[in-house]
Write a protein that holds these residues in place. Structure first.
Motif, PDB file in Angstrom:
ATOM      1  N   GLU A 155      -8.468   0.056   3.530  1.00 10.65           N
ATOM      2  CA  GLU A 155      -7.833  -0.255   4.814  1.00 10.65           C
ATOM      3  C   GLU A 155      -8.891  -0.493   5.897  1.00 10.65           C
ATOM      4  O   GLU A 155      -9.916   0.191   5.931  1.00 10.65           O
ATOM      5  CB  GLU A 155      -6.949   0.916   5.257  1.00 10.65           C
ATOM      6  N   ASP A 205      -5.637  -2.287  -3.357  1.00 14.15           N
ATOM      7  CA  ASP A 205      -5.236  -0.893  -3.572  1.00 14.15           C
ATOM      8  C   ASP A 205      -5.252  -0.672  -5.073  1.00 14.15           C
ATOM      9  O   ASP A 205      -5.010  -1.598  -5.842  1.00 14.15           O
ATOM     10  CB  ASP A 205      -3.796  -0.634  -3.109  1.00 14.15           C
ATOM     11  N   THR A 260       0.842  -1.207   0.000  1.00 20.17           N
ATOM     12  CA  THR A 260       0.000   0.000   0.000  1.00 20.17           C
ATOM     13  C   THR A 260       0.874   1.252   0.000  1.00 20.17           C
ATOM     14  O   THR A 260       0.615   2.214  -0.743  1.00 20.17           O
ATOM     15  CB  THR A 260      -0.934  -0.002   1.231  1.00 20.17           C
ATOM     16  N   THR A 281      -4.821  -3.893   4.411  1.00 22.58           N
ATOM     17  CA  THR A 281      -5.670  -3.907   3.213  1.00 22.58           C
ATOM     18  C   THR A 281      -6.598  -5.115   3.275  1.00 22.58           C
ATOM     19  O   THR A 281      -6.148  -6.224   3.541  1.00 22.58           O
ATOM     20  CB  THR A 281      -4.782  -3.985   1.949  1.00 22.58           C
TER      21      THR A 281
HETATM   22 MG    MG Z   1      -1.821  -2.998   2.082  1.00 24.35          MG
END
Ligand code: MG
Ligand code: GTP
Length: 189
Positions: A32, A51, A17, A47
């Motif tokens: 998140e 992403d 991320t 996560t």
């Molecule tokens: Mg992540």
């Protein structure tokens, strides 16, 4: 406009991320949630789906940057994300209990991205504690996957320049293989 779809993989806390955040030229889509596994990696969030970011390389090439959730309980997302991607940046945090086992696990899990495009490895968090030497990662790759071309870098995902270098290496690798076919040898950079 030419386009690349790159997947960031690797264990929880490797910096996927963070890397996409450093690279992206659009506002990153992040998913998140509170990290319920702080005993595994001590960070506030993790996560849970994906992403997503974008960056232009060269004059006209859009690179779509996707990140997986590192926690294995979210691995239903891995299959979805690996379907479209044509290259992988595999990040491994050197302060994991067994970073080389993590590297080999994620390479095996996402091996089709090597066949479809290419792979580079970024060893992260090497400033945090002592882990294996860079050549130990390349040696493990050569032993388990002889003949694959997989550059291995140390990288800090918080540093945009470092992430740009590793991304460009991957894009060039993918384009060379597309143009000339594959070459052999695992290299440590
Ligand atoms: Mg992540
Ligand atoms: N000191 C240091 N910190 C780093 C480095 N790389 C990443 N970090 C930090 O380590 C943490 C990594 O967190 P994330 O980017 O959320 O990791 P992730 O791979 O997305 O993890 P999951 O989504 O949980 O799978 C962040 O707090 C980063 O700032 C590094 O090379 N050095």
């Amino acid at each position: 406009m030419a386009e690349h779809v790159i997947l960031f993989t690797g264990p929880m806390g490797a910096g996927k991320t963070t890397a996409i955040q450093s690279l992206s030229e659009i506002e990153v889509v992040r998913t998140e949630a509170n990290n319920s596994e702080r005993h595994v990696v001590d960070k506030a969030t993790t996560t849970v789906a994906l992403d997503y970011g974008e960056i232009l390389v060269g004059a006209q090439e859009k690179v779509r940057l996707y990140g997986i959730p590192g926690q294995r309980r979210f691995n239903f997302m891995w299959a979805i994300l690996k379907r479209r991607a044509k290259g992988m940046i595999l990040l491994v945090n050197s302060d994991a209990p067994d970073p080389i086992a993590e590297l080999l696990f994620y390479l095996d899990e996402f091996r089709e991205l090597y066949d479809r495009g290419g792979v580079v490895v970024g060893v992260t968090r090497s400033d945090v504690g002592s882990g294996p030497a860079l050549t130990d990662y390349s040696d493990a790759l050569e032993r388990t996957n002889p003949g694959l071309v997989i550059p291995v870098f140390t990288v800090d995902p918080r540093e945009r320049n470092q992430m740009q270098n590793i991304l460009l290496t991957l894009v060039i690798n993918i384009e060379m293989r597309a143009a000339f076919g594959s070459v052999s040898g695992v290299r440590s950079l």
